[in-house]
Write a protein that holds these residues in place. Sequence first.
Motif, PDB file in Angstrom:
ATOM      1  N   LEU A 107      11.390  -5.038   9.812  1.00 49.38           N
ATOM      2  CA  LEU A 107      10.071  -4.420   9.678  1.00 49.38           C
ATOM      3  C   LEU A 107       9.383  -4.814   8.369  1.00 49.38           C
ATOM      4  CD1 LEU A 107      10.796  -0.898  11.187  1.00 49.38           C
ATOM      5  CD2 LEU A 107       9.471  -2.770  12.214  1.00 49.38           C
ATOM      6  N   GLN A 108      10.156  -5.017   7.311  1.00 46.38           N
ATOM      7  CA  GLN A 108       9.576  -5.501   6.061  1.00 46.38           C
ATOM      8  C   GLN A 108       8.986  -6.896   6.278  1.00 46.38           C
ATOM      9  OE1 GLN A 108      13.005  -5.124   3.558  1.00 46.38           O
ATOM     10  NE2 GLN A 108      12.802  -2.906   3.431  1.00 46.38           N
ATOM     11  N   GLY A 109       9.691  -7.724   7.026  1.00 49.17           N
ATOM     12  CA  GLY A 109       9.157  -9.039   7.372  1.00 49.17           C
ATOM     13  C   GLY A 109       7.916  -8.935   8.244  1.00 49.17           C
ATOM     14  N   THR A 110       7.902  -7.938   9.106  1.00 47.01           N
ATOM     15  CA  THR A 110       6.725  -7.709   9.959  1.00 47.01           C
ATOM     16  C   THR A 110       5.510  -7.359   9.106  1.00 47.01           C
ATOM     17  OG1 THR A 110       8.143  -6.969  11.780  1.00 47.01           O
ATOM     18  CG2 THR A 110       5.822  -6.309  11.868  1.00 47.01           C
ATOM     19  N   LEU A 111       5.710  -6.500   8.137  1.00 46.07           N
ATOM     20  CA  LEU A 111       4.613  -6.163   7.218  1.00 46.07           C
ATOM     21  C   LEU A 111       4.097  -7.414   6.517  1.00 46.07           C
ATOM     22  CD1 LEU A 111       5.787  -2.877   5.483  1.00 46.07           C
ATOM     23  CD2 LEU A 111       3.656  -3.208   6.728  1.00 46.07           C
ATOM     24  N   ALA A 112       5.015  -8.244   6.056  1.00 46.09           N
ATOM     25  CA  ALA A 112       4.620  -9.448   5.326  1.00 46.09           C
ATOM     26  C   ALA A 112       3.830 -10.412   6.207  1.00 46.09           C
ATOM     27  CB  ALA A 112       5.861 -10.142   4.753  1.00 46.09           C
ATOM     28  N   VAL A 113       4.276 -10.626   7.451  1.00 46.76           N
ATOM     29  CA  VAL A 113       3.539 -11.553   8.313  1.00 46.76           C
ATOM     30  C   VAL A 113       2.196 -10.963   8.730  1.00 46.76           C
ATOM     31  CG1 VAL A 113       5.567 -12.823   9.134  1.00 46.76           C
ATOM     32  CG2 VAL A 113       4.705 -10.920  10.477  1.00 46.76           C
ATOM     33  N   MET A 114       2.130  -9.639   8.892  1.00 54.35           N
ATOM     34  CA  MET A 114       0.841  -9.020   9.217  1.00 54.35           C
ATOM     35  C   MET A 114      -0.143  -9.200   8.065  1.00 54.35           C
ATOM     36  SD  MET A 114       1.884  -5.479  11.136  1.00 54.35           S
ATOM     37  CE  MET A 114       0.170  -4.997  11.376  1.00 54.35           C
ATOM     38  N   LEU A 115       0.344  -8.983   6.863  1.00 60.96           N
ATOM     39  CA  LEU A 115      -0.528  -9.143   5.701  1.00 60.96           C
ATOM     40  C   LEU A 115      -1.018 -10.580   5.604  1.00 60.96           C
ATOM     41  CD1 LEU A 115      -1.713  -7.713   3.182  1.00 60.96           C
ATOM     42  CD2 LEU A 115       0.272  -8.571   1.928  1.00 60.96           C
ATOM     43  N   LYS A 116      -0.103 -11.517   5.776  1.00 64.58           N
ATOM     44  CA  LYS A 116      -0.487 -12.924   5.673  1.00 64.58           C
ATOM     45  C   LYS A 116      -1.416 -13.338   6.815  1.00 64.58           C
ATOM     46  CE  LYS A 116       1.217 -17.572   5.095  1.00 64.58           C
ATOM     47  NZ  LYS A 116       2.436 -18.398   4.977  1.00 64.58           N
ATOM     48  N   ARG A 117      -1.109 -12.913   8.029  1.00 60.25           N
ATOM     49  CA  ARG A 117      -1.931 -13.305   9.174  1.00 60.25           C
ATOM     50  C   ARG A 117      -3.378 -12.841   8.998  1.00 60.25           C
ATOM     51  NH1 ARG A 117      -5.084 -14.626  12.011  1.00 60.25           N
ATOM     52  NH2 ARG A 117      -5.062 -15.167  14.223  1.00 60.25           N
ATOM     53  N   GLY A 118      -3.556 -11.691   8.384  1.00 60.24           N
ATOM     54  CA  GLY A 118      -4.904 -11.170   8.179  1.00 60.24           C
ATOM     55  C   GLY A 118      -5.508 -11.520   6.835  1.00 60.24           C
ATOM     56  N   TRP A 119      -4.771 -12.260   6.023  1.00 60.85           N
ATOM     57  CA  TRP A 119      -5.171 -12.542   4.646  1.00 60.85           C
ATOM     58  C   TRP A 119      -6.590 -13.089   4.539  1.00 60.85           C
ATOM     59  CZ3 TRP A 119      -2.352 -11.147   0.486  1.00 60.85           C
ATOM     60  CH2 TRP A 119      -2.754 -11.624  -0.769  1.00 60.85           C
ATOM     61  N   MET A 120      -6.934 -14.046   5.360  1.00 63.01           N
ATOM     62  CA  MET A 120      -8.243 -14.698   5.251  1.00 63.01           C
ATOM     63  C   MET A 120      -9.338 -13.931   6.003  1.00 63.01           C
ATOM     64  SD  MET A 120      -7.338 -17.156   3.347  1.00 63.01           S
ATOM     65  CE  MET A 120      -8.566 -18.423   3.310  1.00 63.01           C
ATOM     66  N   GLU A 121      -8.943 -12.906   6.766  1.00 65.79           N
ATOM     67  CA  GLU A 121      -9.904 -12.150   7.568  1.00 65.79           C
ATOM     68  C   GLU A 121     -10.412 -10.894   6.869  1.00 65.79           C
ATOM     69  OE1 GLU A 121      -7.915 -11.213  11.212  1.00 65.79           O
ATOM     70  OE2 GLU A 121      -7.517 -13.308  11.673  1.00 65.79           O
ATOM     71  N   VAL A 122      -9.692 -10.447   5.868  1.00 69.29           N
ATOM     72  CA  VAL A 122     -10.051  -9.177   5.235  1.00 69.29           C
ATOM     73  C   VAL A 122     -10.497  -9.416   3.796  1.00 69.29           C
ATOM     74  CG1 VAL A 122      -8.479  -7.832   6.682  1.00 69.29           C
ATOM     75  CG2 VAL A 122      -7.699  -8.670   4.481  1.00 69.29           C
ATOM     76  N   PRO A 123     -11.346  -8.550   3.290  1.00 72.59           N
ATOM     77  CA  PRO A 123     -11.775  -8.703   1.896  1.00 72.59           C
ATOM     78  C   PRO A 123     -10.633  -8.396   0.929  1.00 72.59           C
ATOM     79  CG  PRO A 123     -12.736  -6.733   2.883  1.00 72.59           C
ATOM     80  CD  PRO A 123     -12.008  -7.451   3.971  1.00 72.59           C
ATOM     81  N   GLU A 124     -10.794  -8.852  -0.270  1.00 75.21           N
ATOM     82  CA  GLU A 124      -9.761  -8.675  -1.284  1.00 75.21           C
ATOM     83  C   GLU A 124      -9.407  -7.208  -1.502  1.00 75.21           C
ATOM     84  OE1 GLU A 124      -8.882  -9.684  -5.967  1.00 75.21           O
ATOM     85  OE2 GLU A 124     -10.454 -10.790  -4.931  1.00 75.21           O
ATOM     86  N   ASP A 125     -10.394  -6.321  -1.424  1.00 73.46           N
ATOM     87  CA  ASP A 125     -10.095  -4.907  -1.643  1.00 73.46           C
ATOM     88  C   ASP A 125      -9.169  -4.340  -0.570  1.00 73.46           C
ATOM     89  OD1 ASP A 125     -12.262  -5.115   0.161  1.00 73.46           O
ATOM     90  OD2 ASP A 125     -13.054  -3.162  -0.412  1.00 73.46           O
ATOM     91  N   SER A 126      -9.197  -4.888   0.636  1.00 71.60           N
ATOM     92  CA  SER A 126      -8.259  -4.458   1.682  1.00 71.60           C
ATOM     93  C   SER A 126      -6.841  -4.900   1.358  1.00 71.60           C
ATOM     94  CB  SER A 126      -8.661  -5.019   3.043  1.00 71.60           C
ATOM     95  OG  SER A 126      -9.840  -4.411   3.488  1.00 71.60           O
ATOM     96  N   ARG A 127      -6.709  -6.105   0.839  1.00 79.16           N
ATOM     97  CA  ARG A 127      -5.380  -6.588   0.434  1.00 79.16           C
ATOM     98  C   ARG A 127      -4.863  -5.752  -0.736  1.00 79.16           C
ATOM     99  NH1 ARG A 127      -8.130 -11.683   1.324  1.00 79.16           N
ATOM    100  NH2 ARG A 127      -8.390 -11.948  -0.922  1.00 79.16           N
ATOM    101  N   THR A 128      -5.747  -5.466  -1.674  1.00 81.92           N
ATOM    102  CA  THR A 128      -5.370  -4.628  -2.821  1.00 81.92           C
ATOM    103  C   THR A 128      -4.944  -3.247  -2.349  1.00 81.92           C
ATOM    104  OG1 THR A 128      -6.893  -5.848  -4.239  1.00 81.92           O
ATOM    105  CG2 THR A 128      -6.204  -3.674  -5.005  1.00 81.92           C
ATOM    106  N   ALA A 129      -5.644  -2.709  -1.366  1.00 87.54           N
ATOM    107  CA  ALA A 129      -5.311  -1.384  -0.831  1.00 87.54           C
ATOM    108  C   ALA A 129      -3.894  -1.369  -0.256  1.00 87.54           C
ATOM    109  CB  ALA A 129      -6.322  -0.964   0.227  1.00 87.54           C
ATOM    110  N   PHE A 130      -3.476  -2.472   0.369  1.00 91.61           N
ATOM    111  CA  PHE A 130      -2.113  -2.541   0.893  1.00 91.61           C
ATOM    112  C   PHE A 130      -1.099  -2.403  -0.236  1.00 91.61           C
ATOM    113  CE2 PHE A 130       1.709  -5.062   1.619  1.00 91.61           C
ATOM    114  CZ  PHE A 130       2.243  -4.405   2.707  1.00 91.61           C
ATOM    115  N   PHE A 131      -1.299  -3.157  -1.303  1.00 88.38           N
ATOM    116  CA  PHE A 131      -0.361  -3.099  -2.429  1.00 88.38           C
ATOM    117  C   PHE A 131      -0.370  -1.715  -3.083  1.00 88.38           C
ATOM    118  CE2 PHE A 131      -1.164  -7.718  -2.093  1.00 88.38           C
ATOM    119  CZ  PHE A 131       0.135  -8.104  -1.835  1.00 88.38           C
ATOM    120  N   GLN A 132      -1.534  -1.088  -3.138  1.00 88.54           N
ATOM    121  CA  GLN A 132      -1.613   0.273  -3.670  1.00 88.54           C
ATOM    122  C   GLN A 132      -0.869   1.257  -2.764  1.00 88.54           C
ATOM    123  OE1 GLN A 132      -5.880   0.566  -4.014  1.00 88.54           O
ATOM    124  NE2 GLN A 132      -5.863  -0.099  -6.153  1.00 88.54           N
TER     125      GLN A 132
END
Length: 184
Positions: A107-132
């Motif tokens: 599941l940790q790998g699933t989170l990582a691939v989901m984040l990467k797959r959507g990386w170019m589709e979402v704004p930076e603040d969405s990526r930052t929100a994940f890390f927060q």
Amino acid sequence: MTSLDEVQAAVERACVEFQDPATQAQAEQVLVQFRRSSGSLPACQYILDRSGSIDARFHAACAMREGVLREWATHTAAERDALKTYVLQYVLMHAAEPQLQVVRSTLQGTLAVMLKRGWMEVPEDSRTAFFQEVHAGAQASGSAAGQAVALQVLESVVGELSVVTASPLGLSWDFHEACRNQFE
């Protein structure tokens, strides 16, 4: 239409039958079919939440990883975010259960691939929100195990965004490279 209870029972039965050489091939077909079935994410969550079988949970986690990537375009950004939150909460909630290590790792790998797959589709603040959200989850867990799992999630993300250890997502090399460059 098959109920979620029936899907769970079939997966659990296949996990048991997989252990017997006489029924292993048939059980494997059931598990592969489950992993390849479309619209399996609700069943995966149902099994993860309710099954007492670690093997069934593992196959549900694998099916979730494959299904979310296969059906990426059919889910809204809000649905993907909700799934990321669910998976993060699941791994943190089960952080102190050593018997679920392989399920958490998947599941940790699933989170990582989901984040990467959507990386170019979402704004930076969405990526930052994940890390927060990962950071807040680690703090809220109140345990060393929860904090260790949060670090493992971040480690999975770093590994996924590395060109050397990235998962094949069916996307161009340029996509992987662009994600890595933005992450750095």
